[in-house]
Motif scaffolding. Structure first.
Motif, PDB file in Angstrom:
ATOM      1  N   PHE A 190       0.836  -1.201   0.000  1.00 28.11           N
ATOM      2  CA  PHE A 190       0.000   0.000   0.000  1.00 28.11           C
ATOM      3  C   PHE A 190       0.874   1.255   0.000  1.00 28.11           C
ATOM      4  O   PHE A 190       0.600   2.210  -0.713  1.00 28.11           O
ATOM      5  N   PHE A 191       1.928   1.254   0.826  1.00 31.60           N
ATOM      6  CA  PHE A 191       2.853   2.391   0.847  1.00 31.60           C
ATOM      7  C   PHE A 191       3.492   2.560  -0.530  1.00 31.60           C
ATOM      8  O   PHE A 191       3.519   3.658  -1.080  1.00 31.60           O
ATOM      9  N   TYR A 192       4.000   1.470  -1.071  1.00 30.86           N
ATOM     10  CA  TYR A 192       4.655   1.524  -2.380  1.00 30.86           C
ATOM     11  C   TYR A 192       3.690   2.016  -3.454  1.00 30.86           C
ATOM     12  O   TYR A 192       4.065   2.825  -4.311  1.00 30.86           O
ATOM     13  N   SER A 193       2.453   1.541  -3.415  1.00 35.29           N
ATOM     14  CA  SER A 193       1.469   1.964  -4.425  1.00 35.29           C
ATOM     15  C   SER A 193       1.177   3.456  -4.324  1.00 35.29           C
ATOM     16  O   SER A 193       1.030   4.135  -5.335  1.00 35.29           O
ATOM     17  N   GLY A 194       1.076   3.977  -3.087  1.00 31.30           N
ATOM     18  CA  GLY A 194       0.873   5.410  -2.906  1.00 31.30           C
ATOM     19  C   GLY A 194       2.054   6.212  -3.433  1.00 31.30           C
ATOM     20  O   GLY A 194       1.884   7.196  -4.152  1.00 31.30           O
ATOM     21  N   TRP A 195       3.266   5.761  -3.100  1.00 29.65           N
ATOM     22  CA  TRP A 195       4.494   6.398  -3.586  1.00 29.65           C
ATOM     23  C   TRP A 195       4.527   6.372  -5.108  1.00 29.65           C
ATOM     24  O   TRP A 195       4.753   7.392  -5.763  1.00 29.65           O
ATOM     25  N   ASP A 249       5.321   8.241 -10.404  1.00 29.75           N
ATOM     26  CA  ASP A 249       5.253   7.638 -11.740  1.00 29.75           C
ATOM     27  C   ASP A 249       5.043   8.741 -12.774  1.00 29.75           C
ATOM     28  O   ASP A 249       4.110   9.533 -12.675  1.00 29.75           O
ATOM     29  N   ILE A 250       5.913   8.783 -13.761  1.00 24.36           N
ATOM     30  CA  ILE A 250       5.845   9.846 -14.778  1.00 24.36           C
ATOM     31  C   ILE A 250       4.542   9.775 -15.574  1.00 24.36           C
ATOM     32  O   ILE A 250       4.084  10.781 -16.103  1.00 24.36           O
ATOM     33  N   THR A 251       3.917   8.597 -15.640  1.00 23.80           N
ATOM     34  CA  THR A 251       2.633   8.506 -16.352  1.00 23.80           C
ATOM     35  C   THR A 251       1.501   9.142 -15.546  1.00 23.80           C
ATOM     36  O   THR A 251       0.425   9.364 -16.080  1.00 23.80           O
ATOM     37  N   ALA A 252       1.756   9.436 -14.269  1.00 20.92           N
ATOM     38  CA  ALA A 252       0.764  10.132 -13.442  1.00 20.92           C
ATOM     39  C   ALA A 252       1.078  11.625 -13.441  1.00 20.92           C
ATOM     40  O   ALA A 252       1.012  12.297 -12.425  1.00 20.92           O
ATOM     41  N   TYR A 253       1.437  12.128 -14.623  1.00 23.91           N
ATOM     42  CA  TYR A 253       1.912  13.511 -14.711  1.00 23.91           C
ATOM     43  C   TYR A 253       0.870  14.546 -14.310  1.00 23.91           C
ATOM     44  O   TYR A 253       1.217  15.657 -13.941  1.00 23.91           O
ATOM     45  N   ASP A 254      -0.414  14.197 -14.339  1.00 24.63           N
ATOM     46  CA  ASP A 254      -1.423  15.174 -13.920  1.00 24.63           C
ATOM     47  C   ASP A 254      -1.265  15.507 -12.435  1.00 24.63           C
ATOM     48  O   ASP A 254      -1.396  16.664 -12.031  1.00 24.63           O
ATOM     49  N   HIS A 255      -0.935  14.521 -11.620  1.00 22.08           N
ATOM     50  CA  HIS A 255      -0.729  14.778 -10.195  1.00 22.08           C
ATOM     51  C   HIS A 255       0.589  15.513  -9.958  1.00 22.08           C
ATOM     52  O   HIS A 255       0.651  16.418  -9.127  1.00 22.08           O
ATOM     53  N   LEU A 257      -1.178   3.648   5.142  1.00 24.55           N
ATOM     54  CA  LEU A 257       0.042   3.357   4.399  1.00 24.55           C
ATOM     55  C   LEU A 257       0.000   3.935   2.979  1.00 24.55           C
ATOM     56  O   LEU A 257       1.004   4.462   2.489  1.00 24.55           O
ATOM     57  N   PHE A 258      -1.139   3.838   2.328  1.00 22.38           N
ATOM     58  CA  PHE A 258      -1.290   4.396   0.979  1.00 22.38           C
ATOM     59  C   PHE A 258      -1.054   5.904   1.013  1.00 22.38           C
ATOM     60  O   PHE A 258      -0.315   6.452   0.192  1.00 22.38           O
ATOM     61  N   ASN A 259      -1.651   6.576   2.004  1.00 22.10           N
ATOM     62  CA  ASN A 259      -1.490   8.030   2.109  1.00 22.10           C
ATOM     63  C   ASN A 259      -0.083   8.426   2.533  1.00 22.10           C
ATOM     64  O   ASN A 259       0.428   9.455   2.086  1.00 22.10           O
ATOM     65  N   LEU A 260       0.560   7.629   3.370  1.00 24.80           N
ATOM     66  CA  LEU A 260       1.955   7.910   3.716  1.00 24.80           C
ATOM     67  C   LEU A 260       2.839   7.787   2.478  1.00 24.80           C
ATOM     68  O   LEU A 260       3.767   8.578   2.288  1.00 24.80           O
ATOM     69  N   ALA A 282       4.960  10.841   1.017  1.00 21.02           N
ATOM     70  CA  ALA A 282       6.404  10.712   0.789  1.00 21.02           C
ATOM     71  C   ALA A 282       6.740  11.047  -0.663  1.00 21.02           C
ATOM     72  O   ALA A 282       7.729  11.744  -0.937  1.00 21.02           O
ATOM     73  N   GLY A 283       5.917  10.577  -1.595  1.00 18.58           N
ATOM     74  CA  GLY A 283       6.133  10.881  -3.014  1.00 18.58           C
ATOM     75  C   GLY A 283       6.012  12.359  -3.303  1.00 18.58           C
ATOM     76  O   GLY A 283       6.818  12.932  -4.050  1.00 18.58           O
ATOM     77  N   GLN A 284       5.021  13.001  -2.685  1.00 16.77           N
ATOM     78  CA  GLN A 284       4.833  14.435  -2.894  1.00 16.77           C
ATOM     79  C   GLN A 284       5.996  15.232  -2.323  1.00 16.77           C
ATOM     80  O   GLN A 284       6.466  16.185  -2.949  1.00 16.77           O
ATOM     81  N   ILE A 285       6.470  14.843  -1.151  1.00 14.88           N
ATOM     82  CA  ILE A 285       7.611  15.541  -0.550  1.00 14.88           C
ATOM     83  C   ILE A 285       8.855  15.377  -1.429  1.00 14.88           C
ATOM     84  O   ILE A 285       9.604  16.327  -1.638  1.00 14.88           O
TER      85      ILE A 285
END
Length: 194
Positions: free
Chosen positions: A7-12, A17-23, A137-140, A144-147
Motif C-alpha cells: 500500500f505504501f509503495y502503491s501510494g508512492w 510515476d511519470i505517467t501520473a503527470y497530472d498529479h 500506508l497508501f497516504n503515507l 512521501a512521493g509528494q515531498i
C-alpha cells in the motif's frame, strides 16, 4: 513485499510515476507561487492535499461516492488550471502568495477531487473490510512521493534563483503558465475522447 507494505509503495508510485503527470503537474503548480523561505507553508499545503484525497478514498472505499472516470478526467485538469490562475492573479510584488489560507483551501478541496483518481487503484488493492491500515500506508506513500517531488522542484527553484539569478516572479509565471497550458491540453483530450 508483504500486502501491507504494498500500500505504501502503491501510494508512492502513484505520485512519482511519470505517467501520473497530472498529479505531478498539480503539485508543481500548487508550489509555484511559493518562495524557498516558505517551505513550511509548502509542507502544510501538501499535507492539506493529502488530507483532502484521504477523505475521498475513505468515501469511495466504503462505496459512499461513485467514481465517474469521465468526470474525473475533466475535473483534474480543471484543478490545475484554476491553481495556475490563482498563482498569477494573487501573486504579490515580493514573490509571495497573498493569502495562504486560499492556497490551503484550494489544496484541500482539490485533494478531494484528485482522491477520486486514486480511489480506483485503492479499492482494487483492498482486502476484506480492513481499511484503516491500508489507507494510512497508501497516504503515507503519497505524502512521501509528494515531498520527494517538492524537494526536486524546490532544488530547481534554488538553482534558478540563486545560481542563474532568475526572478521568482518569472519562475511562478513560467510554471503556472506551463501548468495551465498542459492542463488545457489534458482537458480538451478528456472532453473529446469517446
Amino acid at each position: 513485499m508483504n500486502k501491507l507494505s504494498s500500500f505504501f509503495y502503491s501510494g508512492w508510485h502513484h505520485i512519482v510515476d511519470i505517467t501520473a503527470y497530472d498529479h505531478l503537474l498539480f503539485v508543481m503548480t500548487l508550489c509555484a507561487a511559493f518562495t524557498l523561505t516558505q517551505w513550511k507553508q509548502i509542507l502544510v499545503i501538501i499535507t492539506a492535499f493529502t488530507i483532502g484525497h484521504s477523505g475521498t478514498l475513505v468515501l469511495s472505499a466504503l462505496e459512499i461516492i461513485p467514481a465517474n472516470s469521465k468526470l474525473i478526467d475533466m475535473l483534474i485538469p480543471s484543478t490545475i488550471m484554476i491553481t495556475a490562475i490563482a498563482n498569477i492573479v494573487n501573486y504579490e510584488k515580493h514573490g509571495r502568495f497573498s493569502d495562504a489560507t486560499i492556497k490551503y483551501s484550494i489544496a484541500l478541496i482539490f485533494g478531494l477531487i484528485h482522491g477520486l483518481a486514486f480511489a480506483s487503484n485503492f479499492k482494487f488493492m483492498l482486502f476484506s473490510d480492513r481499511i484503516i491500515m491500508p489507507l494510512l500506508l497508501f497516504n503515507l506513500g503519497i505524502e512521501a512521493g509528494q515531498i520527494f517531488i517538492v524537494l526536486l522542484f524546490m532544488t530547481s527553484l534554488w538553482i534558478y534563483t540563486k545560481i542563474v539569478k532568475g526572478s521568482h516572479f518569472k519562475w511562478n509565471l513560467f510554471v503556472s503558465g506551463a501548468g495551465f497550458g498542459i492542463a488545457t491540453t489534458i482537458l480538451v483530450s478528456a472532453m473529446t475522447s469517446g
